[in-house]
Design a protein around this motif. Structure first.
Motif, PDB file in Angstrom:
ATOM      1  N   GLY A 140      47.697  50.361  38.705  1.00 18.84           N
ATOM      2  CA  GLY A 140      48.783  50.342  39.679  1.00 18.84           C
ATOM      3  C   GLY A 140      49.992  49.597  39.152  1.00 18.84           C
ATOM      4  O   GLY A 140      50.212  49.492  37.940  1.00 18.84           O
ATOM      5  N   ASN A 141      50.801  49.043  40.051  1.00 15.45           N
ATOM      6  CA  ASN A 141      51.993  48.308  39.633  1.00 15.45           C
ATOM      7  C   ASN A 141      51.603  46.932  39.101  1.00 15.45           C
ATOM      8  O   ASN A 141      50.431  46.545  39.113  1.00 15.45           O
ATOM      9  CB  ASN A 141      53.001  48.205  40.784  1.00 15.45           C
ATOM     10  N   ILE A 142      52.586  46.175  38.658  1.00 12.37           N
ATOM     11  CA  ILE A 142      52.295  44.900  37.996  1.00 12.37           C
ATOM     12  C   ILE A 142      51.618  43.913  38.944  1.00 12.37           C
ATOM     13  O   ILE A 142      50.745  43.143  38.530  1.00 12.37           O
ATOM     14  CB  ILE A 142      53.583  44.292  37.390  1.00 12.37           C
ATOM     15  N   ASP A 143      51.975  43.931  40.218  1.00 15.78           N
ATOM     16  CA  ASP A 143      51.329  43.025  41.183  1.00 15.78           C
ATOM     17  C   ASP A 143      49.851  43.344  41.314  1.00 15.78           C
ATOM     18  O   ASP A 143      49.006  42.437  41.320  1.00 15.78           O
ATOM     19  CB  ASP A 143      52.007  43.147  42.550  1.00 15.78           C
ATOM     20  N   GLU A 144      49.524  44.649  41.413  1.00 21.53           N
ATOM     21  CA  GLU A 144      48.128  45.066  41.533  1.00 21.53           C
ATOM     22  C   GLU A 144      47.361  44.748  40.263  1.00 21.53           C
ATOM     23  O   GLU A 144      46.206  44.295  40.315  1.00 21.53           O
ATOM     24  CB  GLU A 144      48.054  46.557  41.834  1.00 21.53           C
ATOM     25  N   ALA A 145      47.999  44.953  39.112  1.00 22.17           N
ATOM     26  CA  ALA A 145      47.334  44.700  37.833  1.00 22.17           C
ATOM     27  C   ALA A 145      46.984  43.227  37.689  1.00 22.17           C
ATOM     28  O   ALA A 145      45.851  42.867  37.325  1.00 22.17           O
ATOM     29  CB  ALA A 145      48.229  45.153  36.678  1.00 22.17           C
ATOM     30  N   ILE A 146      47.943  42.345  37.970  1.00 24.37           N
ATOM     31  CA  ILE A 146      47.692  40.905  37.864  1.00 24.37           C
ATOM     32  C   ILE A 146      46.591  40.485  38.833  1.00 24.37           C
ATOM     33  O   ILE A 146      45.664  39.745  38.480  1.00 24.37           O
ATOM     34  CB  ILE A 146      48.984  40.108  38.128  1.00 24.37           C
ATOM     35  N   SER A 147      46.665  40.974  40.058  1.00 25.55           N
ATOM     36  CA  SER A 147      45.678  40.606  41.079  1.00 25.55           C
ATOM     37  C   SER A 147      44.283  41.066  40.689  1.00 25.55           C
ATOM     38  O   SER A 147      43.307  40.297  40.762  1.00 25.55           O
ATOM     39  CB  SER A 147      46.074  41.212  42.423  1.00 25.55           C
ATOM     40  N   LYS A 148      44.148  42.330  40.262  1.00 28.04           N
ATOM     41  CA  LYS A 148      42.830  42.857  39.926  1.00 28.04           C
ATOM     42  C   LYS A 148      42.226  42.140  38.722  1.00 28.04           C
ATOM     43  O   LYS A 148      41.046  41.758  38.733  1.00 28.04           O
ATOM     44  CB  LYS A 148      42.932  44.357  39.653  1.00 28.04           C
ATOM     45  N   ILE A 149      43.028  41.963  37.679  1.00 19.07           N
ATOM     46  CA  ILE A 149      42.501  41.323  36.471  1.00 19.07           C
ATOM     47  C   ILE A 149      42.102  39.878  36.761  1.00 19.07           C
ATOM     48  O   ILE A 149      41.067  39.398  36.287  1.00 19.07           O
ATOM     49  CB  ILE A 149      43.528  41.404  35.329  1.00 19.07           C
ATOM     50  N   ASN A 150      42.907  39.183  37.555  1.00 18.25           N
ATOM     51  CA  ASN A 150      42.576  37.792  37.879  1.00 18.25           C
ATOM     52  C   ASN A 150      41.299  37.691  38.709  1.00 18.25           C
ATOM     53  O   ASN A 150      40.603  36.669  38.663  1.00 18.25           O
ATOM     54  CB  ASN A 150      43.732  37.131  38.618  1.00 18.25           C
ATOM     55  N   ARG A 151      40.983  38.731  39.441  1.00 23.81           N
ATOM     56  CA  ARG A 151      39.766  38.708  40.255  1.00 23.81           C
ATOM     57  C   ARG A 151      38.505  38.913  39.404  1.00 23.81           C
ATOM     58  O   ARG A 151      37.381  38.714  39.896  1.00 23.81           O
ATOM     59  CB  ARG A 151      39.856  39.769  41.351  1.00 23.81           C
ATOM     60  N   ILE A 152      38.684  39.303  38.153  1.00 24.43           N
ATOM     61  CA  ILE A 152      37.535  39.405  37.244  1.00 24.43           C
ATOM     62  C   ILE A 152      37.042  38.006  36.877  1.00 24.43           C
ATOM     63  O   ILE A 152      35.839  37.782  36.716  1.00 24.43           O
ATOM     64  CB  ILE A 152      37.915  40.175  35.959  1.00 24.43           C
ATOM     65  N   PHE A 153      37.986  37.076  36.750  1.00 20.98           N
ATOM     66  CA  PHE A 153      37.657  35.732  36.258  1.00 20.98           C
ATOM     67  C   PHE A 153      36.540  35.057  37.056  1.00 20.98           C
ATOM     68  O   PHE A 153      35.552  34.578  36.464  1.00 20.98           O
ATOM     69  CB  PHE A 153      38.920  34.865  36.245  1.00 20.98           C
ATOM     70  N   PRO A 154      36.632  34.990  38.391  1.00 17.00           N
ATOM     71  CA  PRO A 154      35.519  34.356  39.126  1.00 17.00           C
ATOM     72  C   PRO A 154      34.206  35.115  39.008  1.00 17.00           C
ATOM     73  O   PRO A 154      33.127  34.524  39.133  1.00 17.00           O
ATOM     74  CB  PRO A 154      36.019  34.329  40.580  1.00 17.00           C
ATOM     75  N   LYS A 155      34.280  36.419  38.740  1.00 14.59           N
ATOM     76  CA  LYS A 155      33.041  37.175  38.533  1.00 14.59           C
ATOM     77  C   LYS A 155      32.318  36.680  37.273  1.00 14.59           C
ATOM     78  O   LYS A 155      31.084  36.601  37.234  1.00 14.59           O
ATOM     79  CB  LYS A 155      33.336  38.673  38.419  1.00 14.59           C
ATOM     80  N   LEU A 156      33.065  36.343  36.245  1.00  9.10           N
ATOM     81  CA  LEU A 156      32.452  35.846  35.013  1.00  9.10           C
ATOM     82  C   LEU A 156      31.661  34.578  35.287  1.00  9.10           C
ATOM     83  O   LEU A 156      30.553  34.390  34.755  1.00  9.10           O
ATOM     84  CB  LEU A 156      33.519  35.572  33.946  1.00  9.10           C
ATOM     85  N   THR A 157      32.228  33.700  36.101  1.00  6.78           N
ATOM     86  CA  THR A 157      31.521  32.457  36.410  1.00  6.78           C
ATOM     87  C   THR A 157      30.374  32.701  37.393  1.00  6.78           C
ATOM     88  O   THR A 157      29.301  32.114  37.251  1.00  6.78           O
ATOM     89  CB  THR A 157      32.502  31.410  36.985  1.00  6.78           C
ATOM     90  N   ASP A 158      30.593  33.585  38.367  1.00  5.51           N
ATOM     91  CA  ASP A 158      29.525  33.876  39.340  1.00  5.51           C
ATOM     92  C   ASP A 158      28.296  34.457  38.659  1.00  5.51           C
ATOM     93  O   ASP A 158      27.159  34.155  39.045  1.00  5.51           O
ATOM     94  CB  ASP A 158      30.032  34.849  40.405  1.00  5.51           C
ATOM     95  N   TYR A 159      28.520  35.314  37.652  1.00  2.00           N
ATOM     96  CA  TYR A 159      27.402  35.933  36.935  1.00  2.00           C
ATOM     97  C   TYR A 159      26.959  35.097  35.725  1.00  2.00           C
ATOM     98  O   TYR A 159      26.138  35.543  34.929  1.00  2.00           O
ATOM     99  CB  TYR A 159      27.797  37.328  36.460  1.00  2.00           C
ATOM    100  N   ARG A 160      27.554  33.922  35.588  1.00  2.42           N
ATOM    101  CA  ARG A 160      27.221  32.998  34.485  1.00  2.42           C
ATOM    102  C   ARG A 160      27.449  33.641  33.114  1.00  2.42           C
ATOM    103  O   ARG A 160      26.653  33.464  32.187  1.00  2.42           O
ATOM    104  CB  ARG A 160      25.779  32.506  34.613  1.00  2.42           C
ATOM    105  N   MET A 161      28.542  34.392  32.999  1.00  3.86           N
ATOM    106  CA  MET A 161      28.867  35.042  31.733  1.00  3.86           C
ATOM    107  C   MET A 161      30.208  34.558  31.166  1.00  3.86           C
ATOM    108  O   MET A 161      30.737  35.143  30.239  1.00  3.86           O
ATOM    109  CB  MET A 161      28.919  36.562  31.932  1.00  3.86           C
ATOM    110  N   TYR A 162      30.747  33.484  31.744  1.00  3.94           N
ATOM    111  CA  TYR A 162      32.057  33.000  31.276  1.00  3.94           C
ATOM    112  C   TYR A 162      32.012  32.619  29.794  1.00  3.94           C
ATOM    113  O   TYR A 162      32.879  33.009  29.012  1.00  3.94           O
ATOM    114  CB  TYR A 162      32.506  31.802  32.118  1.00  3.94           C
ATOM    115  N   GLY A 163      31.000  31.845  29.395  1.00  2.00           N
ATOM    116  CA  GLY A 163      30.917  31.392  28.011  1.00  2.00           C
ATOM    117  C   GLY A 163      30.867  32.527  27.014  1.00  2.00           C
ATOM    118  O   GLY A 163      31.503  32.477  25.965  1.00  2.00           O
TER     119      GLY A 163
END
Length: 299
Positions: A140-163
């Motif tokens: 989508g547009n830049i606002d949607e792109a930033i929002s969606k990609i940033n929402r991946i970050f907490p998923k990495l920690t929730d699934y313990r895959m950040y490292g």
């Protein structure tokens, strides 16, 4: 029994005893599901091949192509071992055959983020040695792109895959956001610059900024710095051409590497054929090589 449920808005591929076309996940009757993009040209045989591989190897999903992967040895993978390389492959939701039992009600409703729930939940996955290409996903547009990609970050920690995935994710984010900037019309570039700048400044003040700055590539760091540390869009425009030059140089280096590999393969094949030719011409078996010996004497 139906093997694969294709979830599509309309029946744009042929169905048979092994494949059904349904409109929703809830109405599927198969153990494996495929979310089809209406514009992708998909062959049913590819889905059955993926199904057979998944069943044989007890896989959670199979990527329908080998994009970004060394095809000399396609194995069975676990995400923790595969790490950030997953971001270099074609990991869109529309390029996967997924085991239906993997999907949980808690998965994100947005299909882009749903896809990351699939990736982060899976224990075992693999790829097909196929060169089929699926339509690029739109953020989508830049606002949607930033929002969606940033929402991946907490998923990495929730699934313990950040490292395991942090470096791959940080580079993925910057590459995606650059493509978003690069795609906007010229009259929208300044507005896009300021939106990116707001996001990048938040990164600078984040407690994990050190992980970010250490993990990103030089090229992505260049784009990040050009946005984050310039005073305004006019200053940014002075620096961004150097990024494009660097991008062209990297692309050229990649092409040179491919050419060198092909030349090396040709030299090896030439040496093999020359050796075979010498062995034949120097053979003591007169009955086999007499015609060749006659040719050799005339040379």
């Amino acid at each position: 029994m139906v093997k694969v449920s294709v979830i599509a808005p309309k029946e744009d591929i042929s169905s048979n005893a092994d494949i059904e076309i349904v409109k929703t996940l809830e109405s599927s009757n198969a153990d494996y599901v495929y979310f089809k993009n209406v514009n992708d040209d998909l062959y049913p045989d590819l889905l059955i091949e993926a199904y057979e591989k998944a069943e044989e190897n007890r896989l959670d999903y199979v990527v329908l192509n080998s994009q970004g992967l060394d095809t000399e040895e396609i194995g069975i993978y676990e995400l923790e071992g595969f790490e950030g390389d997953i971001f270099e492959t074609d990991f869109k939701i529309t390029s996967k055959l997924i085991k239906k039992s993997l999907i949980k009600d808690t998965f994100d409703k947005d299909m882009y983020l749903f896809n990351f729930d699939v990736i982060l939940s899976a224990v075992r996955f693999s790829f097909l040695d196929s060169d089929v290409v699926f339509e690029e996903e739109s953020l989508g547009n830049i606002d949607e792109a930033i929002s969606k990609i940033n929402r991946i970050f907490p998923k990495l920690t929730d699934y313990r895959m950040y490292g395991a995935l942090k470096e791959g994710f940080f580079n993925y984010k910057l590459k995606k956001l650059f493509y978003c900037y690069d795609a906007v019309p010229e009259d929208e570039q300044e507005e896009t610059y300021w939106k990116l700048k707001d996001d990048f400044i938040q990164i600078i003040y984040h407690p994990l900024y050190l992980d970010f700055t250490v993990g990103i590539s030089r090229l992505n760091k260049m784009f990040f710095d050009d946005i984050a540390y310039t005073e305004d869009f006019n200053e940014f425009k002075k620096y961004i051409p150097y990024y494009y030059i660097k991008l062209d140089v990297i692309d050229l280096k990649d092409e040179i590497v491919e050419i060198e590999m092909e030349n090396r393969r040709i030299r090896q094949e030439t040496n093999r054929l020359n050796k075979m030719n010498r062995d034949i011409l120097n053979s003591k078996s007169w009955s086999l090589t007499k015609p060749l010996r006659d040719i050799k004497r005339t040379m």
